[in-house]
Design a protein around this motif. Structure first.
Motif, PDB file in Angstrom:
ATOM      1  N   VAL A 201       3.108   6.107   5.545  1.00  0.00           N
ATOM      2  CA  VAL A 201       3.328   5.101   4.504  1.00  0.00           C
ATOM      3  C   VAL A 201       2.133   5.089   3.550  1.00  0.00           C
ATOM      4  N   TYR A 202       2.435   5.150   2.255  1.00  0.00           N
ATOM      5  CA  TYR A 202       1.424   5.100   1.203  1.00  0.00           C
ATOM      6  C   TYR A 202       1.690   3.871   0.336  1.00  0.00           C
ATOM      7  N   ALA A 203       0.639   3.300  -0.217  1.00  0.00           N
ATOM      8  CA  ALA A 203       0.807   2.126  -1.072  1.00  0.00           C
ATOM      9  C   ALA A 203      -0.259   2.107  -2.155  1.00  0.00           C
ATOM     10  N   GLY A 204       0.107   1.529  -3.294  1.00  0.00           N
ATOM     11  CA  GLY A 204      -0.868   1.265  -4.342  1.00  0.00           C
ATOM     12  C   GLY A 204      -0.994   2.321  -5.411  1.00  0.00           C
ATOM     13  N   GLY A 205      -0.012   3.213  -5.527  1.00  0.00           N
ATOM     14  CA  GLY A 205      -0.067   4.216  -6.576  1.00  0.00           C
ATOM     15  C   GLY A 205       0.649   3.757  -7.830  1.00  0.00           C
ATOM     16  N   GLY A 206       0.376   4.434  -8.923  1.00  0.00           N
ATOM     17  CA  GLY A 206       1.068   4.123 -10.162  1.00  0.00           C
ATOM     18  C   GLY A 206       0.302   4.645 -11.358  1.00  0.00           C
ATOM     19  N   MET A 207       1.015   4.840 -12.445  1.00  0.00           N
ATOM     20  CA  MET A 207       0.411   5.352 -13.672  1.00  0.00           C
ATOM     21  C   MET A 207       0.191   4.197 -14.643  1.00  0.00           C
ATOM     22  N   GLY A 208       0.370   4.436 -15.926  1.00  0.00           N
ATOM     23  CA  GLY A 208       0.235   3.366 -16.901  1.00  0.00           C
ATOM     24  C   GLY A 208      -1.194   3.134 -17.335  1.00  0.00           C
ATOM     25  N   ARG A 209      -1.463   1.924 -17.788  1.00  0.00           N
ATOM     26  CA  ARG A 209      -2.753   1.561 -18.371  1.00  0.00           C
ATOM     27  C   ARG A 209      -3.909   1.822 -17.411  1.00  0.00           C
ATOM     28  N   THR A 210      -3.687   1.523 -16.128  1.00  0.00           N
ATOM     29  CA  THR A 210      -4.733   1.695 -15.109  1.00  0.00           C
ATOM     30  C   THR A 210      -4.161   2.526 -13.975  1.00  0.00           C
ATOM     31  N   PRO A 211      -4.314   3.843 -14.016  1.00  0.00           N
ATOM     32  CA  PRO A 211      -3.683   4.700 -13.002  1.00  0.00           C
ATOM     33  C   PRO A 211      -4.458   4.721 -11.686  1.00  0.00           C
ATOM     34  N   PHE A 212      -3.701   4.728 -10.582  1.00  0.00           N
ATOM     35  CA  PHE A 212      -4.284   4.875  -9.255  1.00  0.00           C
ATOM     36  C   PHE A 212      -3.391   5.778  -8.406  1.00  0.00           C
ATOM     37  N   ILE A 213      -4.020   6.547  -7.538  1.00  0.00           N
ATOM     38  CA  ILE A 213      -3.298   7.353  -6.551  1.00  0.00           C
ATOM     39  C   ILE A 213      -3.189   6.532  -5.275  1.00  0.00           C
ATOM     40  N   ALA A 214      -2.008   6.495  -4.671  1.00  0.00           N
ATOM     41  CA  ALA A 214      -1.756   5.638  -3.510  1.00  0.00           C
ATOM     42  C   ALA A 214      -2.600   6.051  -2.307  1.00  0.00           C
ATOM     43  N   TYR A 215      -2.989   5.046  -1.521  1.00  0.00           N
ATOM     44  CA  TYR A 215      -3.657   5.256  -0.241  1.00  0.00           C
ATOM     45  C   TYR A 215      -2.612   5.448   0.863  1.00  0.00           C
ATOM     46  N   LYS A 216      -2.969   6.217   1.882  1.00  0.00           N
ATOM     47  CA  LYS A 216      -2.147   6.223   3.091  1.00  0.00           C
ATOM     48  C   LYS A 216      -2.561   5.014   3.932  1.00  0.00           C
ATOM     49  N   ILE A 217      -1.629   4.108   4.191  1.00  0.00           N
ATOM     50  CA  ILE A 217      -1.972   2.915   4.963  1.00  0.00           C
ATOM     51  C   ILE A 217      -1.415   2.948   6.376  1.00  0.00           C
ATOM     52  N   ARG A 218      -0.585   3.936   6.680  1.00  0.00           N
ATOM     53  CA  ARG A 218      -0.072   4.111   8.047  1.00  0.00           C
ATOM     54  C   ARG A 218       0.139   5.593   8.296  1.00  0.00           C
ATOM     55  N   ASP A 219      -0.429   6.118   9.366  1.00  0.00           N
ATOM     56  CA  ASP A 219      -0.194   7.517   9.731  1.00  0.00           C
ATOM     57  C   ASP A 219       1.192   7.711  10.340  1.00  0.00           C
ATOM     58  N   PHE A 220       1.637   6.712  11.103  1.00  0.00           N
ATOM     59  CA  PHE A 220       2.959   6.827  11.730  1.00  0.00           C
ATOM     60  C   PHE A 220       3.542   5.443  11.950  1.00  0.00           C
ATOM     61  N   LEU A 221       4.712   5.243  11.392  1.00  0.00           N
ATOM     62  CA  LEU A 221       5.472   4.008  11.595  1.00  0.00           C
ATOM     63  C   LEU A 221       6.816   4.384  12.180  1.00  0.00           C
TER      64      LEU A 221
END
Length: 544
Positions: A201-221
């Protein structure tokens, strides 16, 4: 493919009639534009520079010939004879009349399509690998999970008034064909040491005005707990999001502000709570949905040989055809990037030709890609030559997948009320500059992505070469970015320096590519060379 049941159809039909009444009241002056705007946006209807634009959902990019023919009919009846495939695996129409929009939505409903949650502060169309169910490298078909999440989140009360739009992607292979880490929430199906299927599971990515690459927040769910975990992510965002500042409302800002570890801690805390509520999908529901995605009845004993004696056909196969998991079959990519054309555009006549080919040769399946192309996912290798001939006759046989002319571009200032600069002419001029087939093949993989404003609908942050159109004292100006990727080697492109005018940006792209050709080693992609030598040699070539 998923098929509507009577509840699905009733909901979509009811939504059309609700919107019909809302539209009637707007035209009659009973609703102001401010009152009408959130209502139309919930039905995918935007007000652009010249007309209304309607964005139609294609869940995880999968649709059939009947739906494609309806899209062609809509293009003729309600638009100007064409549609535009987007970077969210949707299709949009740019010349819609408000008074006709309800009728258009009613026609979509007859083929199990709609425009719900293609706009507004909602969970947008859930995207997936365009080769899902066909790819030789996938663990399983990820689309049943995408469909389960689509059904669970559509009209969900807690997700109906989110702080901002929320984008989800689901894939099932190591190769990332869906720009996974550029999403608010991204799921990759994996197997643990015990051989059990679950999700990274990855979270927190997105482009636009302030771009960020998502973090992996879970190795296995565990896959059985995915809806609890998704609710936990959305609950943390809903509780803390900056609803007071439109520029800071996306989840990526919250993840950045809290920090990876604190965001993960809060999600895990909420996750434990949701596990006690019993809201996860029963296995029987997954099995019901998955049955719609059973593999087609592939023939056995087919030959893998392809007659490549026609050189033009051989070029097309080499570039556009991908390995399939079933012996004797292949995945055929259809380019919507002819030199001089508008990336992602397709005429009604071309839609009908693709529908014919899907029905005859690909078990009635079509896929839309986030790179604004189309795919026939299940074709016999023995049929490839006939498919190529038909595509060639329809003007759809360009052999440029992932090459310099396979450009992603948003509609830009030609249509969009948010844009600062035009994207389409830049894409056209770059493609024309590199029209020579041999030159394209010599350059190799090179993904150019163009946005007409900082909202980044053209994914310029993920471009190996990215172009961003900005307004510089009332004139269109184009920034050049290098080094981005939306694949498994995700990276964010960096601005090279001062921007250019329309002619200057095309020259700058050419100087960049020629410097790459000077610096590369054998078999090295543009992105590999850039990462090896850094920005400076390219800046020297660009700015002298």
């Amino acid at each position: 493919m998923y098929e509507y049941d009577r509840y699905d159809q009733a909901m979509v039909d009811a939504r059309v009639e609700d919107f019909r009444d809302q539209t009637r009241r707007r035209i009659a002056g009973e609703l102001t534009e401010d009152q009408f705007k959130p209502l139309r946006l919930k039905n995918g209807l935007y007000l652009q520079l010249h007309a209304y634009m309607l964005r139609v959902a294609i869940p995880y990019g999968t649709f059939n010939s009947r739906q494609m023919r309806k899209l062609a009919d809509i293009a003729r009846k309600y638009d100007r004879g064409y549609g535009h495939f987007t970077t969210r695996q949707n299709i949009q129409y740019n010349w819609i009349k408000l008074e006709e929009a309800p009728d258009l939505l009613a026609e979509l409903a007859t083929v199990e399509m709609h425009a719900i949650q293609t706009s507004g502060e909602s969970i947008r169309n859930i995207s997936a690998d365009q080769y899902a169910g066909a790819a030789a490298d996938e663990i399983c078909d990820p689309r049943p999970w995408a469909e389960l999440l689509r059904q669970a989140t559509t009209f969900h009360p807690e997700f109906s008034y989110l702080p901002r739009k929320f984008k989800i992607a689901v894939i099932s292979s190591k190769e990332d064909r869906a720009a996974l880490r550029w999403h608010d929430c991204a799921l990759r199906i994996v197997r643990n040491e015990a051989g059990e299927e679950g999700f990274e599971v990855y979270a927190g990515g997105g482009m636009g005005r302030t771009p960020f690459i998502a973090y992996k927040i879970r190795d296995f769910l565990p896959s059985s707990q995915i809806f609890s975990y998704l609710q936990a992510i959305l609950r943390v965002w809903n509780m803390h999001a900056r609803r007071d500042n439109i520029h800071k409302q996306r989840m990526k800002i919250l993840v950045h502000d809290l920090g990876e570890e604190e965001f993960r801690r809060q999600v895990e805390e909420q996750f434990e709570h949701f596990l006690t509520l019993g809201t996860d999908f029963p296995q029987a529901e997954y099995d019901r949905i998955a049955a719609f995605f059973a593999p087609p009845p592939f023939e056995t004993g087919l030959s893998d040989d392809i007659d490549l004696s026609d050189p033009d056909f051989a070029l097309w196969v080499d570039r556009q055809v991908i390995a399939h998991k079933a012996p004797g079959y292949a995945i055929a990519n259809i380019s919507l990037k002819p030199v001089g054309g508008i990336p992602g555009d397709i005429s009604a006549e071309q839609m009908e030709r693709v529908a014919d080919l899907a029905e005859r040769y690909s078990f009635d399946e079509i896929r839309a890609t986030h790179a604004q192309n189309l795919v026939l996912p299940h074709v016999r290798k023995a049929d490839l030559y006939a498919i190529w001939q038909a595509l060639d006759a329809a003007g759809l046989a360009d052999a440029n997948l992932d090459l310099v002319t396979d450009i992603i571009a948003c509609p830009g200032l030609d249509y969009c009320s948010l844009a600062n600069a035009r994207s389409i002419p830049i894409a056209q001029k770059i493609a024309q500059r590199f029209a020579d087939t041999e030159r394209q093949r010599d350059i190799g993989e090179l993904k150019i992505k163009i946005s007409g404003c900082i909202n980044a609908c053209g994914h310029h942050h993920a471009g190996q070469i990215g172009i961003l159109g900005v307004d510089r004292k009332g004139t269109e100006n184009y920034q050049l970015l290098l080094g981005g990727s939306g694949a498994e080697d995700t990276s964010q492109a960096k601005i090279t320096g001062p921007g250019f005018d329309e002619e200057g940006i095309v020259d700058a792209v050419e100087r960049t590519i020629e410097r790459y050709r000077e610096l590369r080693t054998d078999g090295e992609r543009f992105l590999d060379t850039y990462r090896r030598v850094g920005m400076d040699p390219f800046k020297e070539a660009i700015y002298g």
